[in-house]
Design a protein around this motif. Structure first.
Motif: not given
Length: 95
Positions: A8-18, A76-78
């Motif tokens: 739940d706290t790991t992040t995949p590789l940076p995305p190609d788009a958001q 997300d915390a938000a």
């Protein structure tokens, strides 16, 4: 970053788009996500921001049924959710 981080706290590789779809109702958020994914090359990673409730309940399932790979969903915390979606590689033809 440690290798022992929980899923739940790991992040995949940076995305190609958001794509920020907070405040976008269903099914428009699914349609916009699918259209954006169709613009990306096979294997690309898209990070989508979705509201809780119906959007996070419906969009990932709909994307999976459409052939996309949900790599991770993270709260997300938000108060919104981040969904990492992978475009599938080109489908093989003929069996």
């Amino acid at each position: 970053m440690t290798a022992s981080a929980s899923p739940d706290t790991t992040t995949p590789l940076p995305p190609d788009a958001q794509l920020d779809l907070r405040g976008t109702p269903c099914p428009i958020n699914f349609v916009k996500t699918k259209l954006r994914l169709e613009q990306l090359p096979p294997g690309s990673l898209l990070e989508v921001w979705l509201d809780g409730g119906e959007p996070i309940e419906q969009v990932p399932d709909s994307l999976t049924m459409a052939g996309y790979l949900i790599e991770q969903i993270q709260a997300d915390a938000a108060g919104f959710f981040r969904v990492w979606v992978r475009c599938p590689q080109a489908l093989a033809t003929g069996n």
